[in-house]
Design a protein around this motif. Structure first.
Motif: not given
Length: 406
Positions: A56, A59-60, A62-63, A66-67
């Motif tokens: 971070y 990689v937000t 949200k991402k 999603d991952s």
């Protein structure tokens, strides 16, 4: 408690690593050095495992979520997310090894044996300039005829039809090499016939010598025993590779020796657009010799009759014939020779085409394009004149310095 950006940003490092949980196995590891790593903790076949998702804020939140969802979906299919990632990396590595550029360089290293250093160098430079940017990173076995055609048409769109044809031929050789070595299943270039996809051009075949014959021609011009003005015209044509009509119609008002430029107005050009010829030191010397003859205040090459007309086209042609080159060379031949050698030496195609005044342009673009790239074109023209001087005296030329014009 679900995480949010304010909570994450407010998390400060401590003496030991600690975790912030977002739920469903997703955690953020805060390290003593301040780095913040996303982790997804899960169980597979009864064993607890961990998947690293990234740092971070690169990689937000949200991402990262999603991952986690993607990894969870793999688990429901009985697939270990960590092993799946390893397999993907292996596939990417294999694809990188079998990329078009990688295979093309293997082909080139195999093919170049028996070729001259200059020919081999020209070939790899053309691939680097025209083909690799489009398909270089693509796995060679995934390249289709349509993909290849896109690259070839892009070359054609800038007016480089001959280079487009050569690029297609080179790509075909690369694919054949790949098929022979088990790196590709088929050659998509075999599906493309140049005449089906590339524009045909109406071509006038002008007699022209090859590069090996050029030094002797230059020496014969210097030794020409006809009219002095005719010899100087031939010398200037060799240095500037303008069209015969543009040469013999030259006016002194077009020449600026201080700026080292010859500016030919649109009405005297075949394409009806203005043209600038950067003058090399050798070309300037020839112009000064012409001036010293004081044959005409307006024209550089007036008719021998002094009737206000210019030298005839045939004066140049017959002089070439007298030197022993009947049906083997014309005034236009200097342009063909210059184009071939400069391209083979790696000079920028657009710079060469502009200097040859080949491009067909509308009236608006012509006002700007004729003056494009003047500095590299001037360097190219000086390199060209230096090259002619060197081969005329029998010097061995290994390579032009084409860096400045690339």
């Amino acid at each position: 408690m679900k995480l949010n950006d304010p909570i994450i940003k407010a998390a400060k490092p401590k003496d030991k690593p600690y975790k912030l949980s977002d739920g469903d196995g997703l955690v953020l590891l805060i390290n003593p050095n301040g780095s913040k790593w996303w982790r997804y903790r899960y169980r597979f076949n009864g064993k607890e495992k961990m998947l690293s998702i990234g740092t971070y804020p690169e990689v937000t939140l949200k991402k990262a979520r999603d991952s986690r969802v993607t990894a969870s979906d793999l688990l429901t299919q009985g697939i270990d997310p960590s092993e799946n990632r390893k397999e993907q990396k292996q596939q990417e590595a294999i694809a990188a090894e079998n990329s078009f550029e990688s295979v093309a360089r293997q082909w080139w290293n195999h093919w170049k044996h028996g070729r001259t250093e200059r020919h081999a160098g020209y070939t790899i430079r053309r691939l680097e300039a025209d083909v690799f940017p489009g398909i270089g990173n693509k796995p060679i076995n995934e390249i289709t005829a349509a993909t290849l055609l896109t690259v070839i048409k892009k070359i054609e769109a800038r007016g480089a039809l001959d280079i487009a044809k050569r690029a297609l031929t080179m790509c075909g050789q690369v694919f054949r090499y790949a098929v022979a070595h088990g790196l590709a299943e088929r050659n998509p270039a075999a599906d493309i016939k140049p005449s089906d996809v590339l524009k045909s051009t109406k071509k006038t075949n002008y007699a022209s010598l090859n590069e090996k014959e050029l030094p002797e021609l230059l020496r014969r011009i210097d030794a020409y025993d006809g009219q002095p003005l005719t010899k100087l015209a031939l010398q200037l044509m060799a240095y500037t590779f303008v069209r015969t009509g543009e040469l013999i119609g030259a006016r002194w008002q077009e020449i600026d020796l201080d700026k080292k430029e010859w500016r030919i107005p649109a009405e005297r050009m075949k394409m009806k657009t203005p043209h600038i010829v950067p003058l090399s030191l050798q070309a300037i010397t020839v112009l000064e010799e012409i001036k010293a003859l004081s044959t005409d205040e307006t024209l550089l090459f007036p008719s021998e009759r002094r009737d206000g007309k210019t030298m005839s086209n045939n004066t140049i042609l017959y002089a070439i014939y007298r030197m022993g080159y009947h049906s083997r060379m014309t005034g236009h031949g200097f342009r063909s020779i210059a184009s071939t050698i400069l391209h083979e030496q790696g000079y920028n195609h657009e710079h060469i085409e502009l200097q040859l005044a080949h491009s067909k342009r509308d009236a608006v673009s012509a006002a700007y394009n004729h003056a494009l790239y003047l500095e590299p074109r001037a360097r190219m023209m000086q390199d060209w004149a230096d090259y002619l001087e060197a081969i005329k005296t029998g010097a061995t030329i290994l390579q032009f310095n084409a860096i400045g014009s690339s």
